[in-house]
Enzyme design. Structure first.
Site, PDB file in Angstrom:
ATOM      1  N   ARG A 193       3.653  -2.630  -8.540  1.00 45.02           N
ATOM      2  CA  ARG A 193       2.416  -2.137  -7.919  1.00 45.02           C
ATOM      3  C   ARG A 193       1.738  -3.264  -7.187  1.00 45.02           C
ATOM      4  O   ARG A 193       2.212  -4.381  -7.111  1.00 45.02           O
ATOM      5  CB  ARG A 193       1.507  -1.512  -8.993  1.00 45.02           C
ATOM      6  CG  ARG A 193       2.047  -0.189  -9.545  1.00 45.02           C
ATOM      7  CD  ARG A 193       1.124   1.031  -9.340  1.00 45.02           C
ATOM      8  NE  ARG A 193      -0.019   0.789  -8.505  1.00 45.02           N
ATOM      9  CZ  ARG A 193      -1.265   0.654  -8.937  1.00 45.02           C
ATOM     10  NH1 ARG A 193      -1.537   0.772 -10.215  1.00 45.02           N
ATOM     11  NH2 ARG A 193      -2.240   0.445  -8.099  1.00 45.02           N
ATOM     12  N   GLY A 194       0.570  -2.966  -6.645  1.00 44.99           N
ATOM     13  CA  GLY A 194      -0.167  -3.936  -5.843  1.00 44.99           C
ATOM     14  C   GLY A 194      -0.015  -3.590  -4.370  1.00 44.99           C
ATOM     15  O   GLY A 194       0.886  -2.843  -3.997  1.00 44.99           O
ATOM     16  N   ASN A 195      -0.909  -4.120  -3.540  1.00 41.80           N
ATOM     17  CA  ASN A 195      -0.815  -3.785  -2.115  1.00 41.80           C
ATOM     18  C   ASN A 195       0.463  -4.397  -1.529  1.00 41.80           C
ATOM     19  O   ASN A 195       1.130  -5.210  -2.170  1.00 41.80           O
ATOM     20  CB  ASN A 195      -2.097  -4.189  -1.372  1.00 41.80           C
ATOM     21  CG  ASN A 195      -2.305  -5.688  -1.291  1.00 41.80           C
ATOM     22  OD1 ASN A 195      -1.387  -6.428  -0.990  1.00 41.80           O
ATOM     23  ND2 ASN A 195      -3.533  -6.131  -1.566  1.00 41.80           N
TER      24      ASN A 195
ATOM     25  N   THR B 151       9.764  -0.473  -7.232  1.00 43.75           N
ATOM     26  CA  THR B 151       8.963   0.674  -6.794  1.00 43.75           C
ATOM     27  C   THR B 151       8.438   1.414  -8.008  1.00 43.75           C
ATOM     28  O   THR B 151       9.166   1.592  -8.987  1.00 43.75           O
ATOM     29  CB  THR B 151       9.745   1.657  -5.892  1.00 43.75           C
ATOM     30  OG1 THR B 151       8.884   2.739  -5.537  1.00 43.75           O
ATOM     31  CG2 THR B 151      10.983   2.229  -6.574  1.00 43.75           C
TER      32      THR B 151
ATOM     33  N   ARG C  23       8.697   9.614  -6.523  1.00 41.93           N
ATOM     34  CA  ARG C  23       9.456  10.226  -5.422  1.00 41.93           C
ATOM     35  C   ARG C  23      10.651   9.342  -5.039  1.00 41.93           C
ATOM     36  O   ARG C  23      11.770   9.824  -4.870  1.00 41.93           O
ATOM     37  CB  ARG C  23       8.522  10.407  -4.213  1.00 41.93           C
ATOM     38  CG  ARG C  23       9.191  10.851  -2.925  1.00 41.93           C
ATOM     39  CD  ARG C  23       8.192  10.847  -1.762  1.00 41.93           C
ATOM     40  NE  ARG C  23       7.694   9.505  -1.499  1.00 41.93           N
ATOM     41  CZ  ARG C  23       8.317   8.605  -0.726  1.00 41.93           C
ATOM     42  NH1 ARG C  23       9.438   8.931  -0.113  1.00 41.93           N
ATOM     43  NH2 ARG C  23       7.811   7.407  -0.543  1.00 41.93           N
ATOM     44  N   ARG C  24      10.413   8.029  -4.920  1.00 43.49           N
ATOM     45  CA  ARG C  24      11.508   7.131  -4.545  1.00 43.49           C
ATOM     46  C   ARG C  24      12.506   6.988  -5.693  1.00 43.49           C
ATOM     47  O   ARG C  24      13.718   6.978  -5.484  1.00 43.49           O
ATOM     48  CB  ARG C  24      10.942   5.761  -4.147  1.00 43.49           C
ATOM     49  CG  ARG C  24      10.175   5.804  -2.817  1.00 43.49           C
ATOM     50  CD  ARG C  24       9.401   4.525  -2.542  1.00 43.49           C
ATOM     51  NE  ARG C  24       8.749   4.544  -1.226  1.00 43.49           N
ATOM     52  CZ  ARG C  24       7.582   3.966  -0.962  1.00 43.49           C
ATOM     53  NH1 ARG C  24       6.927   3.317  -1.910  1.00 43.49           N
ATOM     54  NH2 ARG C  24       7.059   4.029   0.246  1.00 43.49           N
TER      55      ARG C  24
ATOM     56  N   CYS D  38       0.307  13.336 -10.487  1.00 40.36           N
ATOM     57  CA  CYS D  38       0.787  12.064  -9.921  1.00 40.36           C
ATOM     58  C   CYS D  38       2.132  11.641 -10.470  1.00 40.36           C
ATOM     59  O   CYS D  38       2.721  10.683  -9.977  1.00 40.36           O
ATOM     60  CB  CYS D  38      -0.260  10.971 -10.038  1.00 40.36           C
ATOM     61  SG  CYS D  38      -0.645  10.563 -11.726  1.00 40.36           S
TER      62      CYS D  38
ATOM     63  N   ARG E 174     -10.753   0.717   2.135  1.00 46.12           N
ATOM     64  CA  ARG E 174     -10.273  -0.247   1.147  1.00 46.12           C
ATOM     65  C   ARG E 174     -10.239  -1.627   1.785  1.00 46.12           C
ATOM     66  O   ARG E 174     -10.199  -1.752   3.003  1.00 46.12           O
ATOM     67  CB  ARG E 174      -8.857   0.142   0.708  1.00 46.12           C
ATOM     68  CG  ARG E 174      -8.790   1.408  -0.098  1.00 46.12           C
ATOM     69  CD  ARG E 174      -7.351   1.895  -0.238  1.00 46.12           C
ATOM     70  NE  ARG E 174      -6.481   0.902  -0.883  1.00 46.12           N
ATOM     71  CZ  ARG E 174      -5.175   1.086  -1.053  1.00 46.12           C
ATOM     72  NH1 ARG E 174      -4.594   2.183  -0.633  1.00 46.12           N
ATOM     73  NH2 ARG E 174      -4.455   0.155  -1.654  1.00 46.12           N
TER      74      ARG E 174
ATOM     75  N   ARG F 175       3.174  -7.110  -3.029  1.00 45.95           N
ATOM     76  CA  ARG F 175       4.555  -6.762  -3.402  1.00 45.95           C
ATOM     77  C   ARG F 175       5.547  -7.676  -2.705  1.00 45.95           C
ATOM     78  O   ARG F 175       6.543  -8.095  -3.304  1.00 45.95           O
ATOM     79  CB  ARG F 175       4.854  -5.309  -3.031  1.00 45.95           C
ATOM     80  CG  ARG F 175       4.094  -4.333  -3.905  1.00 45.95           C
ATOM     81  CD  ARG F 175       4.575  -2.928  -3.682  1.00 45.95           C
ATOM     82  NE  ARG F 175       3.467  -1.997  -3.840  1.00 45.95           N
ATOM     83  CZ  ARG F 175       3.604  -0.690  -3.895  1.00 45.95           C
ATOM     84  NH1 ARG F 175       4.792  -0.134  -3.790  1.00 45.95           N
ATOM     85  NH2 ARG F 175       2.553   0.081  -4.035  1.00 45.95           N
TER      86      ARG F 175
ATOM     87  N   SER G 122      -7.749  -3.915   1.371  1.00 49.80           N
ATOM     88  CA  SER G 122      -6.422  -4.535   1.453  1.00 49.80           C
ATOM     89  C   SER G 122      -6.127  -4.906   2.910  1.00 49.80           C
ATOM     90  O   SER G 122      -6.713  -4.335   3.835  1.00 49.80           O
ATOM     91  CB  SER G 122      -5.352  -3.557   0.952  1.00 49.80           C
ATOM     92  OG  SER G 122      -5.227  -2.476   1.859  1.00 49.80           O
TER      93      SER G 122
ATOM     94  N   SER H 102       7.075   4.446  -7.407  1.00 50.55           N
ATOM     95  CA  SER H 102       6.932   5.797  -6.859  1.00 50.55           C
ATOM     96  C   SER H 102       7.942   6.759  -7.489  1.00 50.55           C
ATOM     97  O   SER H 102       9.159   6.549  -7.388  1.00 50.55           O
ATOM     98  CB  SER H 102       7.156   5.722  -5.339  1.00 50.55           C
ATOM     99  OG  SER H 102       7.619   6.960  -4.838  1.00 50.55           O
TER     100      SER H 102
ATOM    101  N   LYS I 142      -1.735  10.050   2.970  1.00 48.01           N
ATOM    102  CA  LYS I 142      -0.887  10.014   1.780  1.00 48.01           C
ATOM    103  C   LYS I 142      -1.683   9.724   0.507  1.00 48.01           C
ATOM    104  O   LYS I 142      -1.296  10.168  -0.577  1.00 48.01           O
ATOM    105  CB  LYS I 142       0.162   8.925   2.015  1.00 48.01           C
ATOM    106  CG  LYS I 142       1.014   8.582   0.858  1.00 48.01           C
ATOM    107  CD  LYS I 142       2.019   7.539   1.279  1.00 48.01           C
ATOM    108  CE  LYS I 142       2.419   6.714   0.069  1.00 48.01           C
ATOM    109  NZ  LYS I 142       3.374   5.668   0.435  1.00 48.01           N
ATOM    110  N   ASP I 143      -2.763   8.987   0.609  1.00 45.94           N
ATOM    111  CA  ASP I 143      -3.540   8.601  -0.573  1.00 45.94           C
ATOM    112  C   ASP I 143      -4.707   9.543  -0.871  1.00 45.94           C
ATOM    113  O   ASP I 143      -5.430   9.330  -1.849  1.00 45.94           O
ATOM    114  CB  ASP I 143      -4.087   7.171  -0.399  1.00 45.94           C
ATOM    115  CG  ASP I 143      -2.976   6.133  -0.355  1.00 45.94           C
ATOM    116  OD1 ASP I 143      -1.912   6.383  -0.944  1.00 45.94           O
ATOM    117  OD2 ASP I 143      -3.175   5.079   0.274  1.00 45.94           O
TER     118      ASP I 143
HETATM  119  N1  LIG Z   1       0.645   3.912  -1.836  1.00 46.47           N
HETATM  120  C1  LIG Z   1       0.123   2.946  -0.920  1.00 46.47           C
HETATM  121  C2  LIG Z   1       0.332   3.356   0.495  1.00 46.47           C
HETATM  122  N2  LIG Z   1      -0.435   4.295   1.072  1.00 46.47           N
HETATM  123  C3  LIG Z   1       0.010   4.495   2.364  1.00 46.47           C
HETATM  124  C4  LIG Z   1       1.078   3.625   2.558  1.00 46.47           C
HETATM  125  C5  LIG Z   1       1.890   3.519   3.778  1.00 46.47           C
HETATM  126  C6  LIG Z   1       1.243   3.951   5.033  1.00 46.47           C
HETATM  127  C7  LIG Z   1       1.170   5.433   5.264  1.00 46.47           C
HETATM  128  O1  LIG Z   1       2.086   6.196   4.898  1.00 46.47           O
HETATM  129  O2  LIG Z   1       0.176   5.840   5.892  1.00 46.47           O
HETATM  130  C8  LIG Z   1       1.281   2.893   1.389  1.00 46.47           C
HETATM  131  C9  LIG Z   1       2.292   1.833   1.139  1.00 46.47           C
HETATM  132  C10 LIG Z   1       3.704   2.295   0.867  1.00 46.47           C
HETATM  133  O3  LIG Z   1       3.928   3.382   0.313  1.00 46.47           O
HETATM  134  O4  LIG Z   1       4.639   1.550   1.196  1.00 46.47           O
END
Ligand SMILES: NCc1[nH]cc(CCC(=O)O)c1CC(=O)O
Length: 311
Positions: free
Chosen positions: A151-153, A129, A133-134, A244, A12, A157, A14, A131, A83-84
């Protein structure tokens, strides 16, 4: 083994992703002196689309274009945040993981520009957030705080936070470290206070599966204990088959004596129901540990919780 002369690395575009690529280039330069690398940045659907991710294709939104560059031969090596990378389905046919790099911090952090902690934030404070999960965990630990979609990188944010669009953010410590912004952290949240996502803090290298010279060459960058943790966590998610919008959290850890364990949770979106499991691998291999923990949660009703959430 013949080491390739040039390794084209796709990721990516970012700032966080490009910092990750620089770490990989430094590791490659140390492990394979003389090898040249080039960077192929791509913008993914997930980076372009700032609405609800479920409307595009959920998590694969951050990996699809990166995988395509590998498969078409525009690049040789992809760098992903584990994670992605979706775990509910196999990796794209024709690709394989070649290494998992040593894990960074798994924790989430609060980012609050006046230095306040979660306990110090006044009622009604807006936490940025998106997320699930959060949101689920915060709803139970700090019900007086309000989550607002964000959202956004990570850099974007932080800019939105500075512009007043929220009072605080929850972000991964590892990501903030990668973009050089550990300074904005006001509180480190223990994994007990905020259980991390599957794959937190782990970078994976992915190659075409027939590119055995490259796979052999980059395997030197792999970290064996991180490999065990990532394998257990991803098999857990594969067996659970989340989507998701399902709040799922968990992390595996190899302790000082070399023992692997995996703890994991499934939540309802409001966090009020929380299923928990924690098992030690003992003589099980990491993937079987992941399966076992998923089955433990399924026996507690995880399927009904996950399927009951709109997606
Ligand atoms: N969803 C985006 C994302 N993908 C991985 C990370 C953090 C780095 C990682 O866990 O490897 C993040 C940002 C975040 O959640 O703050």
């Amino acid at each position: 083994m013949s080491v390739p002369e040039l390794i084209r690395i796709v990721s990516r575009d970012s700032p966080m992703a490009l910092a990750q690529v620089e770490r990989v280039r430094a590791d490659l330069a140390a492990a394979l002196p003389g090898v040249r690398t080039a960077v192929v940045p791509v913008r993914t659907t997930g980076d372009k689309w700032l609405g609800d991710l479920a409307q595009v294709e959920g998590k694969g939104a951050f990996t699809k274009e990166v995988d395509a560059a590998l498969l078409t031969g525009e690049a040789d090596l992809a760098v992903h945040c584990v994670k992605d990378v979706p775990a509910d389905r196999p990796l794209p046919a024709g690709t394989a993981f070649a290494a998992f790099l040593e894990r960074d911090d798994v924790r989430d952090a609060l980012v609050q520009l006046d230095g306040l902690t979660l306990d110090e934030l006044p009622a009604g404070s807006r936490i940025g957030t998106s997320s699930v999960r959060r949101v689920a965990q915060l709803a139970v630990s700090h019900p007086h705080l309000e989550c607002v979609p964000f959202r956004g990188n990570a850099n974007r944010r932080l800019a939105k936070l500075a512009a007043g669009e929220a009072d605080a953010l929850l972000l991964a410590v590892s990501g903030l470290e990668r973009i050089g912004r550990r300074d904005v952290i006001s509180e480190l949240l223990s994994p007990e206070a905020m259980m991390p996502p599957i794959g937190a803090g782990i970078l994976a290298l992915q190659c075409r599966e027939d590119d055995t010279d490259l796979i052999d060459a980059v395997s030197a960058l792999g970290h064996p204990d991180t490999h065990r943790e990532a394998t257990a966590e991803r098999m857990f998610l594969h067996v659970l088959q989340g989507h998701c919008n399902s709040p799922i959290a968990g992390y595996a850890r190899v302790d000082r004596s070399g023992e692997l364990s995996l703890r994991a949770c499934v939540f309802t979106p409001d966090g009020k129901v929380r299923l928990n499991a924690h098992e030690w691998a003992g003589r099980l291999d990491p993937a079987t540990l992941g399966t076992s923990v998923a089955v433990a949660l399924l026996r507690q009703g995880a399927r009904e919780i996950i399927d009951g959430i709109p997606h």
